[in-house]
Design a protein around this motif. Structure first.
Motif, PDB file in Angstrom:
ATOM      1  N   GLU A   1       0.310  -0.929  -0.306  1.00 62.30           N
ATOM      2  CA  GLU A   1      -0.187   0.028   0.116  1.00 62.30           C
ATOM      3  C   GLU A   1       0.958   1.512  -0.140  1.00 62.30           C
ATOM      4  OE1 GLU A   1      -3.966   0.843   2.213  1.00 62.30           O
ATOM      5  OE2 GLU A   1      -2.222   1.126   3.752  1.00 62.30           O
ATOM      6  N   LEU A   2       0.297   2.125  -0.490  1.00 66.19           N
ATOM      7  CA  LEU A   2       1.763   3.368  -0.908  1.00 66.19           C
ATOM      8  C   LEU A   2       0.599   4.413  -0.242  1.00 66.19           C
ATOM      9  CD1 LEU A   2       3.170   4.994  -2.408  1.00 66.19           C
ATOM     10  CD2 LEU A   2       1.965   6.074  -3.399  1.00 66.19           C
ATOM     11  N   VAL A   3       1.632   4.882   0.774  1.00 68.06           N
ATOM     12  CA  VAL A   3       0.961   6.060   1.606  1.00 68.06           C
ATOM     13  C   VAL A   3       1.336   7.626   2.075  1.00 68.06           C
ATOM     14  CG1 VAL A   3       1.178   6.319   4.270  1.00 68.06           C
ATOM     15  CG2 VAL A   3       1.204   4.171   3.716  1.00 68.06           C
ATOM     16  N   ILE A   4       0.435   8.335   1.758  1.00 63.43           N
ATOM     17  CA  ILE A   4       0.692  10.007   1.194  1.00 63.43           C
ATOM     18  C   ILE A   4       0.326  10.134   3.098  1.00 63.43           C
ATOM     19  CG2 ILE A   4      -1.312  10.324   0.338  1.00 63.43           C
ATOM     20  CD1 ILE A   4      -0.129  12.724  -1.053  1.00 63.43           C
ATOM     21  N   VAL A   5       1.002  10.940   3.795  1.00 66.64           N
ATOM     22  CA  VAL A   5       1.209  11.970   4.328  1.00 66.64           C
ATOM     23  C   VAL A   5       1.247  13.305   4.552  1.00 66.64           C
ATOM     24  CG1 VAL A   5       4.021  11.832   4.819  1.00 66.64           C
ATOM     25  CG2 VAL A   5       2.051  12.743   7.217  1.00 66.64           C
ATOM     26  N   ILE A   6       0.510  13.568   4.570  1.00 69.65           N
ATOM     27  CA  ILE A   6      -0.492  14.980   4.475  1.00 69.65           C
ATOM     28  C   ILE A   6      -0.113  16.130   5.747  1.00 69.65           C
ATOM     29  CG2 ILE A   6      -1.385  15.040   2.429  1.00 69.65           C
ATOM     30  CD1 ILE A   6      -3.778  15.421   3.835  1.00 69.65           C
ATOM     31  N   PRO A   7      -0.510  17.527   5.714  1.00 69.91           N
ATOM     32  CA  PRO A   7      -0.778  18.935   7.528  1.00 69.91           C
ATOM     33  C   PRO A   7      -1.836  18.171   7.337  1.00 69.91           C
ATOM     34  CG  PRO A   7       0.512  19.556   5.887  1.00 69.91           C
ATOM     35  CD  PRO A   7      -0.152  18.344   4.889  1.00 69.91           C
ATOM     36  N   SER A   8      -2.129  17.966   8.928  1.00 66.71           N
ATOM     37  CA  SER A   8      -3.175  17.789   9.471  1.00 66.71           C
ATOM     38  C   SER A   8      -3.798  18.958  10.011  1.00 66.71           C
ATOM     39  CB  SER A   8      -2.607  17.089  11.133  1.00 66.71           C
ATOM     40  OG  SER A   8      -2.270  18.216  11.742  1.00 66.71           O
ATOM     41  N   ASP A   9      -3.467  20.155   9.979  1.00 72.33           N
ATOM     42  CA  ASP A   9      -4.399  21.126  10.460  1.00 72.33           C
ATOM     43  C   ASP A   9      -3.248  22.522   9.897  1.00 72.33           C
ATOM     44  OD1 ASP A   9      -1.862  21.660  12.031  1.00 72.33           O
ATOM     45  OD2 ASP A   9      -2.883  20.735  14.173  1.00 72.33           O
ATOM     46  N   GLY A  10      -4.360  23.727   9.926  1.00 75.49           N
ATOM     47  CA  GLY A  10      -3.795  24.636   9.786  1.00 75.49           C
ATOM     48  C   GLY A  10      -4.130  25.176   7.544  1.00 75.49           C
ATOM     49  N   GLU A  11      -3.405  25.922   7.665  1.00 77.23           N
ATOM     50  CA  GLU A  11      -3.849  27.150   6.349  1.00 77.23           C
ATOM     51  C   GLU A  11      -3.934  25.717   4.711  1.00 77.23           C
ATOM     52  OE1 GLU A  11      -3.300  30.327   3.451  1.00 77.23           O
ATOM     53  OE2 GLU A  11      -2.359  30.296   5.242  1.00 77.23           O
ATOM     54  N   LEU A  12      -2.158  25.000   5.796  1.00 82.78           N
ATOM     55  CA  LEU A  12      -1.083  24.457   4.545  1.00 82.78           C
ATOM     56  C   LEU A  12      -2.617  23.417   4.505  1.00 82.78           C
ATOM     57  CD1 LEU A  12       1.252  23.981   2.433  1.00 82.78           C
ATOM     58  CD2 LEU A  12       2.400  23.269   4.468  1.00 82.78           C
ATOM     59  N   HIS A  13      -2.748  22.637   5.040  1.00 83.13           N
ATOM     60  CA  HIS A  13      -3.688  21.520   5.242  1.00 83.13           C
ATOM     61  C   HIS A  13      -5.119  22.027   4.259  1.00 83.13           C
ATOM     62  CE1 HIS A  13      -6.803  18.122   6.849  1.00 83.13           C
ATOM     63  NE2 HIS A  13      -7.454  19.065   7.033  1.00 83.13           N
ATOM     64  N   ARG A  14      -5.615  22.528   4.581  1.00 84.48           N
ATOM     65  CA  ARG A  14      -6.705  23.694   3.928  1.00 84.48           C
ATOM     66  C   ARG A  14      -6.268  23.168   2.093  1.00 84.48           C
ATOM     67  NH1 ARG A  14      -7.403  26.075   8.658  1.00 84.48           N
ATOM     68  NH2 ARG A  14      -6.548  27.869   7.221  1.00 84.48           N
ATOM     69  N   ASN A  15      -5.578  24.167   2.346  1.00 87.88           N
ATOM     70  CA  ASN A  15      -4.495  24.214   0.604  1.00 87.88           C
ATOM     71  C   ASN A  15      -4.427  23.068  -0.139  1.00 87.88           C
ATOM     72  OD1 ASN A  15      -4.897  26.869   0.291  1.00 87.88           O
ATOM     73  ND2 ASN A  15      -3.016  27.170   1.962  1.00 87.88           N
ATOM     74  N   THR A  16      -3.770  21.723   0.752  1.00 83.41           N
ATOM     75  CA  THR A  16      -3.464  20.354   0.247  1.00 83.41           C
ATOM     76  C   THR A  16      -4.584  19.672   0.026  1.00 83.41           C
ATOM     77  OG1 THR A  16      -0.892  20.653   1.146  1.00 83.41           O
ATOM     78  CG2 THR A  16      -2.119  18.197   0.812  1.00 83.41           C
ATOM     79  N   MET A  17      -5.598  20.287   1.154  1.00 78.06           N
ATOM     80  CA  MET A  17      -6.759  19.188   0.800  1.00 78.06           C
ATOM     81  C   MET A  17      -7.523  19.723  -0.744  1.00 78.06           C
ATOM     82  SD  MET A  17      -7.427  16.510   2.628  1.00 78.06           S
ATOM     83  CE  MET A  17      -9.344  16.278   3.704  1.00 78.06           C
ATOM     84  N   ASP A  18      -6.792  21.456  -0.966  1.00 79.26           N
ATOM     85  CA  ASP A  18      -8.229  21.909  -2.029  1.00 79.26           C
ATOM     86  C   ASP A  18      -7.019  21.493  -3.040  1.00 79.26           C
ATOM     87  OD1 ASP A  18     -10.245  23.271  -0.456  1.00 79.26           O
ATOM     88  OD2 ASP A  18      -9.481  24.651  -0.498  1.00 79.26           O
ATOM     89  N   PHE A  19      -5.872  21.389  -2.804  1.00 81.72           N
ATOM     90  CA  PHE A  19      -4.729  21.087  -4.225  1.00 81.72           C
ATOM     91  C   PHE A  19      -5.418  19.556  -4.193  1.00 81.72           C
ATOM     92  CE2 PHE A  19      -1.513  19.214  -4.841  1.00 81.72           C
ATOM     93  CZ  PHE A  19      -0.629  19.863  -6.303  1.00 81.72           C
ATOM     94  N   LEU A  20      -5.138  18.162  -3.855  1.00 80.83           N
ATOM     95  CA  LEU A  20      -5.328  17.233  -4.553  1.00 80.83           C
ATOM     96  C   LEU A  20      -6.319  16.555  -4.986  1.00 80.83           C
ATOM     97  CD1 LEU A  20      -4.571  15.654  -1.417  1.00 80.83           C
ATOM     98  CD2 LEU A  20      -2.755  15.508  -3.249  1.00 80.83           C
ATOM     99  N   GLN A  21      -8.022  18.146  -4.336  1.00 78.11           N
ATOM    100  CA  GLN A  21      -9.203  17.556  -5.092  1.00 78.11           C
ATOM    101  C   GLN A  21      -9.464  18.353  -6.030  1.00 78.11           C
ATOM    102  OE1 GLN A  21     -12.257  19.197  -2.669  1.00 78.11           O
ATOM    103  NE2 GLN A  21     -13.703  19.171  -4.336  1.00 78.11           N
ATOM    104  N   GLU A  22      -8.502  19.024  -6.528  1.00 73.35           N
ATOM    105  CA  GLU A  22      -8.476  19.635  -7.863  1.00 73.35           C
ATOM    106  C   GLU A  22      -7.678  18.459  -8.769  1.00 73.35           C
ATOM    107  OE1 GLU A  22      -6.177  22.867  -8.108  1.00 73.35           O
ATOM    108  OE2 GLU A  22      -7.744  24.389  -6.706  1.00 73.35           O
ATOM    109  N   CYS A  23      -6.320  17.944  -8.471  1.00 73.24           N
ATOM    110  CA  CYS A  23      -5.847  17.047  -9.358  1.00 73.24           C
ATOM    111  C   CYS A  23      -6.638  15.535  -8.904  1.00 73.24           C
ATOM    112  CB  CYS A  23      -4.528  16.674  -7.949  1.00 73.24           C
ATOM    113  SG  CYS A  23      -3.590  18.323  -8.289  1.00 73.24           S
ATOM    114  N   GLY A  24      -7.616  15.718  -8.523  1.00 74.86           N
ATOM    115  CA  GLY A  24      -8.197  14.712  -8.681  1.00 74.86           C
ATOM    116  C   GLY A  24      -8.186  13.462  -8.121  1.00 74.86           C
ATOM    117  N   LEU A  25      -8.036  13.840  -6.850  1.00 75.72           N
ATOM    118  CA  LEU A  25      -7.489  12.830  -5.699  1.00 75.72           C
ATOM    119  C   LEU A  25      -8.328  13.296  -4.465  1.00 75.72           C
ATOM    120  CD1 LEU A  25      -3.504  13.014  -6.074  1.00 75.72           C
ATOM    121  CD2 LEU A  25      -5.015  11.039  -6.616  1.00 75.72           C
TER     122      LEU A  25
END
Length: 337
Positions: free
Chosen positions: A10-34
């Motif tokens: 299994e491939l595990v991707i780790v991302i920020p759990s809180d703050g602005e970088l978390h929100r922006n990362t979630m939005d970015f991944l959604q834009e990428c279809g992820l």
């Protein structure tokens, strides 16, 4: 060693759990279809439904580089500043994509505004020498001692002392436990609000969100490698596409060849490899063609005008979601450092 997963493939991707970088990362991944779907109420783990075999781990930004290095995760998104500060072994962590297009900030040196004679790095160097002659060390508050030490040493500044601070740095000079600070800033507003000023040549690092990974865990497991390539492909193609728009138009012309030659005579609307021209089945006896071309976003207005000059009507502009290259990575080089 912290172990997050049971499935070794299994491939595990780790991302920020809180703050602005978390929100922006979630939005970015959604834009990428992820788009990430949390698997529990606490929100520390998740899945990507569009990519079976990939799990998501959410951690403090300061811990992400270490999670990659200790094999708790295979790839991750963090700030370039955090990556450079916390990485300890190039064998187990490296950059895959240097700039994801968000999270931009600068790591800068800032001194009290009352220091009217200190405006640049040379002035700061002179000041450290004056302090040393008095048997003192200039105190610099920062959360990034590794990055700061490397920068100051490279610029011939040695006489100072790092003050470790876990909370807000901006108050350190006023509170008296540091003389100046080295901190991240996006706009400089917080620095100015605390009567601090940036100095010339005092930018230690320009940072942004980046994609990192563990070369050992990815490249030595074929299933993880395939999943990582799919993830990287979507991310890179989405970033690449942000620079372009697709223009379509109807054009009356004698033939496809004539229209193609006319379009190719305008470099801005020639597309990446050339225009797509196809015949329309018109109700009239005239020859109409559909023109489709990918153009630079920065020249969108000029391109529309040039298509008009070619006789184009009903011109539509649409955002390009992905722009895939022939290869996911060049020369099979997954990591860029």
């Amino acid at each position: 060693m912290t172990v997050f997963k049971e499935d070794k493939d299994e491939l595990v991707i780790v991302i920020p759990s809180d703050g602005e970088l978390h929100r922006n990362t979630m939005d970015f991944l959604q834009e990428c279809g992820l788009q990430v779907r949390p698997t529990n109420s606490r929100g520390y783990t998740g899945t990507i439904p569009t990519m079976p075999g990939v799990s998501v781990l959410m951690q403090r930004t300061a811990d992400i580089t270490n999670k990659i290095e200790d094999f708790s995760a295979d790839v991750g998104i963090t700030g370039l500043d955090r990556y450079l500060e916390y990485k300890t072994d190039d064998r187990y962590v490296g950059k895959i994509v240097n700039d994801l297009g968000y999270g931009g900030c600068e790591f800068v040196l800032a001194v009290p505004e009352s220091w009217i004679d200190v405006n640049g790095l040379d002035d700061l160097s002179d000041l450290t020498n004056e302090y040393r002659q008095k048997g003192l060390d200039l105190r610099i508050a920062t959360k990034y001692p590794k990055l700061l030490n490397n920068y100051l040493y490279d610029n011939g500044i040695y006489n100072y002392r790092i003050v470790a601070v876990s909370g807000a740095l901006e108050a350190a000079p006023a509170a008296g436990y540091a003389d100046l600070i080295a901190d991240l800033t996006a706009t400089g507003t917080t620095l100015r609000a605390n009567n601090l000023k940036q100095i010339e040549k005092g930018t230690v690092l320009k940072s942004q969100a980046c994609l990192i990974g563990n070369p050992e865990s990815i490249c030595n497991n074929s299933n993880k490698y395939d999943l990582a390539m799919k993830l990287i492909d979507l991310i890179k193609s989405n970033i690449r596409a942000a620079e372009y728009y697709r223009l379509t138009a109807n054009v009356q012309c004698d033939s496809e060849e004539t229209l193609a030659s006319l379009v190719l005579s305008h470099p801005d609307i020639s597309g990446i490899h050339g225009p797509t021209v196809s015949r329309l089945h018109s109700k009239s006896n005239t020859s109409w063609f559909s023109l489709s071309v990918v153009v630079s976003k920065s020249k969108l207005s000029e391109c529309v005008s040039q298509i008009r000059d070619c006789g184009g009507i009903s011109i539509a502009a649409s955002k390009v979601d992905y722009l895939f290259n022939a290869e996911v990575v060049e020369n099979n080089q997954v990591f860029i450092d």
